[in-house]
Scaffold this active site. Structure first.
Site, PDB file in Angstrom:
ATOM      1  N   ASP A 261      -3.288  -9.082  -2.500  1.00  0.00           N
ATOM      2  CA  ASP A 261      -3.223  -8.294  -1.272  1.00  0.00           C
ATOM      3  C   ASP A 261      -4.552  -7.583  -1.081  1.00  0.00           C
ATOM      4  O   ASP A 261      -5.151  -7.103  -2.051  1.00  0.00           O
ATOM      5  CB  ASP A 261      -2.077  -7.286  -1.343  1.00  0.00           C
ATOM      6  CG  ASP A 261      -0.734  -7.962  -1.582  1.00  0.00           C
ATOM      7  OD1 ASP A 261      -0.509  -9.045  -1.017  1.00  0.00           O
ATOM      8  OD2 ASP A 261       0.085  -7.405  -2.336  1.00  0.00           O
TER       9      ASP A 261
ATOM     10  N   GLU B 242       0.062   1.962   0.216  1.00  0.00           N
ATOM     11  CA  GLU B 242      -0.459   0.650  -0.164  1.00  0.00           C
ATOM     12  C   GLU B 242      -1.810   0.741  -0.862  1.00  0.00           C
ATOM     13  O   GLU B 242      -2.058   0.017  -1.822  1.00  0.00           O
ATOM     14  CB  GLU B 242      -0.575  -0.265   1.062  1.00  0.00           C
ATOM     15  CG  GLU B 242       0.749  -0.709   1.636  1.00  0.00           C
ATOM     16  CD  GLU B 242       1.478  -1.745   0.790  1.00  0.00           C
ATOM     17  OE1 GLU B 242       0.884  -2.314  -0.146  1.00  0.00           O
ATOM     18  OE2 GLU B 242       2.666  -1.981   1.069  1.00  0.00           O
TER      19      GLU B 242
END
Length: 140
Positions: free
Chosen positions: A68, A50
């Site tokens: 995000d 990520e």
């Protein structure tokens, strides 16, 4: 003199960029925060895919205009309140900027909440982390 001022400004701004952990430092910090040891390899895998273990990352805009945040790339539409005041369900009851700090406590707590509500597949990179992973035991 200008070069000195630029260097000082960069030095003062450096903490705003977050820090980069590695697999073992993340595992140890998460363990210290009470995360079960049998989950640590999966969390490390997710953080690697990520954010490359970086705490200060804000991802590019998603299809729905959300972003995000942090080491686990937690979405601001559902989990945290963005600074721009945009609508958020803010299920973790925190500012998205709280996910960008060197202290990963907020990121870990929010990620655990996401896991408890949605499972590991809440992360789009889960397919890299599903199945057998290298042991995290060498970190302790």
């Amino acid at each position: 003199m200008k070069a000195f001022i630029v260097l000082v400004a960069l030095a003062l701004a450096a903490p705003a960029f977050g820090r980069t952990l590695d697999r073992c430092s993340l595992a140890r910090e998460m363990s210290d925060l009470g995360v079960p040891r049998d989950q640590l390899a999966r969390w490390a895998c997710i953080a690697e895919h990520e954010s490359s273990y970086r705490t200060g990352v804000v991802g590019p805009e998603n299809y729905n205009g959300s972003n995000d945040y942090g080491i686990f790339q937690i979405n601001n539409y559902y989990w945290c309140q963005p600074a721009n005041g945009r609508f958020s369900y803010n299920e973790c009851a925190l500012s998205c900027n709280a996910l960008l700090t060197d202290d990963i406590t907020n990121s870990v707590r929010c990620a655990q909440k996401i896991l408890s509500q949605q499972g590991w597949s809440a992360w789009s990179t889960w397919h890299f982390c599903d199945g057998s992973l290298p042991s995290i035991n060498d970190c302790f």
